[in-house]
Structures are given as C-alpha cells and as structure tokens.
Design a protein around this motif. Structure first.
Motif, PDB file in Angstrom:
ATOM      1  N   PHE A  21      -1.394 101.661 -54.807  1.00  0.00           N
ATOM      2  CA  PHE A  21      -1.881 102.831 -54.086  1.00  0.00           C
ATOM      3  C   PHE A  21      -3.393 102.766 -53.896  1.00  0.00           C
ATOM      4  N   GLY A  22      -3.821 103.168 -52.700  1.00  0.00           N
ATOM      5  CA  GLY A  22      -5.235 103.250 -52.402  1.00  0.00           C
ATOM      6  C   GLY A  22      -5.805 104.594 -52.806  1.00  0.00           C
ATOM      7  N   GLU A  23      -7.106 104.762 -52.553  1.00  0.00           N
ATOM      8  CA  GLU A  23      -7.766 106.019 -52.868  1.00  0.00           C
ATOM      9  C   GLU A  23      -7.205 107.158 -52.021  1.00  0.00           C
ATOM     10  N   ARG A  24      -7.129 108.339 -52.631  1.00  0.00           N
ATOM     11  CA  ARG A  24      -6.662 109.558 -51.961  1.00  0.00           C
ATOM     12  C   ARG A  24      -5.307 109.339 -51.300  1.00  0.00           C
TER      13      ARG A  24
ATOM     14  N   ALA B  86      -5.411 107.208 -48.052  1.00  0.00           N
ATOM     15  CA  ALA B  86      -6.014 107.767 -46.839  1.00  0.00           C
ATOM     16  C   ALA B  86      -6.947 106.731 -46.210  1.00  0.00           C
ATOM     17  N   TYR B  87      -7.014 106.736 -44.888  1.00  0.00           N
ATOM     18  CA  TYR B  87      -7.899 105.840 -44.162  1.00  0.00           C
ATOM     19  C   TYR B  87      -9.344 106.043 -44.648  1.00  0.00           C
ATOM     20  N   PRO B  88     -10.088 104.970 -44.849  1.00  0.00           N
ATOM     21  CA  PRO B  88      -9.854 103.578 -44.450  1.00  0.00           C
ATOM     22  C   PRO B  88      -9.028 102.752 -45.432  1.00  0.00           C
ATOM     23  N   ASP B  89      -8.627 103.347 -46.546  1.00  0.00           N
ATOM     24  CA  ASP B  89      -7.820 102.623 -47.522  1.00  0.00           C
ATOM     25  C   ASP B  89      -6.342 102.712 -47.124  1.00  0.00           C
ATOM     26  N   GLY B  90      -5.483 102.157 -47.957  1.00  0.00           N
ATOM     27  CA  GLY B  90      -4.051 102.195 -47.698  1.00  0.00           C
ATOM     28  C   GLY B  90      -3.283 101.751 -48.924  1.00  0.00           C
TER      29      GLY B  90
ATOM     30  N   LEU C 100       7.404 101.199 -44.001  1.00  0.00           N
ATOM     31  CA  LEU C 100       7.315 101.700 -42.632  1.00  0.00           C
ATOM     32  C   LEU C 100       6.005 101.366 -41.936  1.00  0.00           C
ATOM     33  N   GLY C 101       5.065 100.752 -42.638  1.00  0.00           N
ATOM     34  CA  GLY C 101       3.784 100.453 -42.008  1.00  0.00           C
ATOM     35  C   GLY C 101       3.101 101.736 -41.565  1.00  0.00           C
ATOM     36  N   ASP C 102       2.799 101.824 -40.255  1.00  0.00           N
ATOM     37  CA  ASP C 102       2.125 103.011 -39.750  1.00  0.00           C
ATOM     38  C   ASP C 102       3.061 103.997 -39.050  1.00  0.00           C
ATOM     39  N   ILE C 103       4.327 103.934 -39.363  1.00  0.00           N
ATOM     40  CA  ILE C 103       5.192 105.102 -39.156  1.00  0.00           C
ATOM     41  C   ILE C 103       4.965 105.927 -40.413  1.00  0.00           C
ATOM     42  N   GLU C 104       3.855 106.659 -40.420  1.00  0.00           N
ATOM     43  CA  GLU C 104       3.297 107.137 -41.683  1.00  0.00           C
ATOM     44  C   GLU C 104       3.799 108.511 -42.113  1.00  0.00           C
ATOM     45  N   LEU C 105       4.607 109.163 -41.282  1.00  0.00           N
ATOM     46  CA  LEU C 105       5.325 110.393 -41.670  1.00  0.00           C
ATOM     47  C   LEU C 105       4.411 111.583 -41.955  1.00  0.00           C
TER      48      LEU C 105
ATOM     49  N   TRP D 242      14.482 103.775 -50.902  1.00  0.00           N
ATOM     50  CA  TRP D 242      13.112 104.310 -50.870  1.00  0.00           C
ATOM     51  C   TRP D 242      12.489 103.986 -49.520  1.00  0.00           C
ATOM     52  N   TYR D 243      11.573 104.843 -49.102  1.00  0.00           N
ATOM     53  CA  TYR D 243      10.836 104.662 -47.851  1.00  0.00           C
ATOM     54  C   TYR D 243       9.347 104.755 -48.192  1.00  0.00           C
ATOM     55  N   ALA D 244       8.590 103.722 -47.843  1.00  0.00           N
ATOM     56  CA  ALA D 244       7.175 103.664 -48.216  1.00  0.00           C
ATOM     57  C   ALA D 244       6.292 103.617 -46.973  1.00  0.00           C
ATOM     58  N   THR D 245       5.136 104.296 -47.041  1.00  0.00           N
ATOM     59  CA  THR D 245       4.177 104.287 -45.946  1.00  0.00           C
ATOM     60  C   THR D 245       2.841 103.727 -46.414  1.00  0.00           C
ATOM     61  N   PHE D 246       2.059 103.238 -45.468  1.00  0.00           N
ATOM     62  CA  PHE D 246       0.743 102.685 -45.798  1.00  0.00           C
ATOM     63  C   PHE D 246      -0.258 103.782 -46.101  1.00  0.00           C
ATOM     64  N   HIS D 247      -0.141 104.913 -45.426  1.00  0.00           N
ATOM     65  CA  HIS D 247      -1.083 106.017 -45.621  1.00  0.00           C
ATOM     66  C   HIS D 247      -0.386 107.264 -46.168  1.00  0.00           C
TER      67      HIS D 247
END
Length: 310
Positions: free
Chosen positions: A22-25, A28-32, A179-184, A215-220
């Motif tokens: 997991f990235g910060e927050r 959240a962009y700019p992290d992921g 899901l990449g950037d199907i970020e929900l 499980w379903y995972a998102t980048f952001h």
C-alpha cells in the motif's frame, strides 16, 4: 476488505502468495498500491509505484515486472529495476520507448507538456525501457504455483489491462482481480488523455462486472475489496460518474456554449481544483460526450463552435 496493521496507519493485505504494498494515504496519487506475487519460481511485481523508492531496501528480489498500463504513477518505481524484465500490453509499449512517446499518450501539448515532461522525470523517475516485452489479452505469467493472466480492458489507455492472479490454497481455487485504474472511486473513470476512449472504457466496465474473483484490488484509494457485493456497489458509484457528467452537460447546454466554456465550467474536476492539465482533460473528456450526444440527436452543433441540447 482491507486489514489495518497496528504498526502503522497503512492497510495490510496478504493472502497466499499475494501481498499488496500500500502507498501513502491509501495509494492516493501520486502514489499507488503495488502488487507483489511470490511464486515458487519467480517473484512478480505489478505496477511499481513511486512509494517503493522509500522502501526499496525491504523489497525481495523481483524477477519480473508487469504493468497494467503505461501511465506515470504506474511506472514510477520501474527505475529501481533497470535489469529486470518488464512487460506491458502491446498497445501501451510505445510509452516506454522514449520520453517523447510517453508524452504522446497524454497529448497535452504547449506549456503544459513542457512542465509535465519535467514532472515525469523528477517526480516519477521516468527512464526509457526499450527492452520492454509485450503481452496480449489472455497471456499468462506462471510464477510457479501462482499465475497472472492479462485481461485487456481499454479506455483509460489503449492498452490498459486488468490482471487476474490465481492460485490454489487448502484445496480451494483463489482469485484476485487487480483492476489497475478501474479504481472504483466517486471521482469516476478518467478518459481525458489522447490515448483514452470513453466508449472503450464503458465496454470494459461492463465486462469487468461479470468477472468472478474472491478479491478485487485497485491501484488508488479503495485498496482491496472482498467478495462481489462490495465490488459491485463500488462499481455502481464509479460508473455512475459517467452518467452524472453527461446529465450535467445536457443541463449546461440548455443554452448554447462552446467547448471552451464547457471546459471552464468543469464536469470532471471540481471548480477550483488546482490541476495544471485540467483544461486539456476537460476538453478531451467532454468532447467525447458531446460527439456521441450529437450523433444521438440530443445535442446539435451550431455556428461558431457552439453546442446546444435539443
């Protein structure tokens, strides 16, 4: 479902061979949120985020990097692995050839492009990878006891793909769909670049709804959802942003307006959001809505580049 560690405020998710970095927050962009897949023969890393630079010493040896697509935040950690094989969908590979070809994906032009060129290098550590290998829809990476299957889901970029991670555990078949950037998120789908396409994105969303996974995972932001019910609930919110933008656009076009006036009104970003490329994104996103509304006979093109709902 995301699990929180008592050691810090970041969520924690680890199931079988899969770990979410997991990235910060919440990424959240700019992290992921990057995905680590430990197999019997190889360790794979999906979408190395910028936050990996701060934890590089704690990463295991990475044997292969897989990119869901070629956008700055998804390749920001790639420079940590200059000699590691990297794979990206055929249609997005040009972005790894050179900085100029990377910038062509966005299509900003002018002063915005000049500023973004610097951001790509300084903030996102862009370095060309002309050695990048390509994958196509359905291709499988076998790490030993766990596989990653590429599922082409264009719209965000031409080559944007979801990645299905599959393994067996205690006699059960497990699946995590990245899901990449199907970020929900409530922000909704992003289709504002030169290589984005609204209707491709809509088809990808329709397809994704039918994909079964544990499980379903998102980048952001969202992280990991367990089970289809929470996934579909978030999909409704995410996809609903498209209809909301179009409804608001039709209301705005009750009076004639130019594309510039549409962009200034803001339908993707909130008025006042400090985003340097907002105007370019608004124009490209809403032009796609206008074009299909004109084709459907719901909006008419007037003189002097104005449009009006009918």
């Amino acid at each position: 479902m995301s699990h929180h560690s008592s050691e810090d405020s970041k969520p924690h998710f680890e199931q079988g061979p899969v770990q979410v970095l997991f990235g910060e927050r919440g990424g959240a962009y700019p992290d992921g949120n990057s995905i680590l897949v430990r197999g019997e023969n190889e360790t794979l890393l999906i979408d190395p985020a910028v936050g990996l630079h701060e934890r590089a010493e704690n990463l295991p040896q990475i044997d292969r990097v897989i990119l869901s697509h070629c956008h700055e935040d998804h390749i920001a950690g790639l420079s940590l692995f200059p000699d590691t094989p990297v794979h990206v969908h055929t249609l997005d590979r040009p972005g790894l050839e050179s900085l100029d070809q990377m910038l062509a994906i966005y299509g900003y032009g002018g002063p915005i492009e000049a500023a973004f060129r610097e951001i790509l290098v300084k903030t996102f550590h862009y370095a060309p990878r002309p050695d990048a290998q390509t994958y196509a829809d359905g291709d499988v990476f076998d790490a030993g006891g766990v596989t990653v299957r590429a599922l082409h889901a264009p719209g965000h970029t031409r080559g944007h793909s979801c990645l299905m991670v599959e393994w067996s555990e205690a006699g059960a078949h497990r699946r995590l769909l990245y899901l990449g950037d199907i970020e929900l998120t409530g922000f909704g789908p992003y289709y504002g670049d030169a290589w984005s396409d609204l209707e491709d994105f809509e088809r990808s969303l329709s397809w994704a709804r039918d994909v079964e996974a544990d499980w379903y995972a998102t980048f952001h932001h969202i992280g990991v959802l367990e089970g289809r019910a929470p996934f579909l609930a978030r999909m409704d919110i995410f996809e609903g942003a498209i209809a909301r933008r179009e409804t608001n656009l039709l209301k705005f076009l009750a009076e004639p307006h130019t594309l510039q006036e549409v962009a200034d009104h803001r339908f993707v970003y909130r008025p006042g959001d400090d985003v340097s490329f907002a105007e370019a994104v608004e124009k490209r996103s809403m032009q796609q809505h206008i074009d299909r509304l004109v084709t459907a006979g719901r909006v008419r093109a007037l003189a002097e580049g104005r449009y009006q709902a009918q």
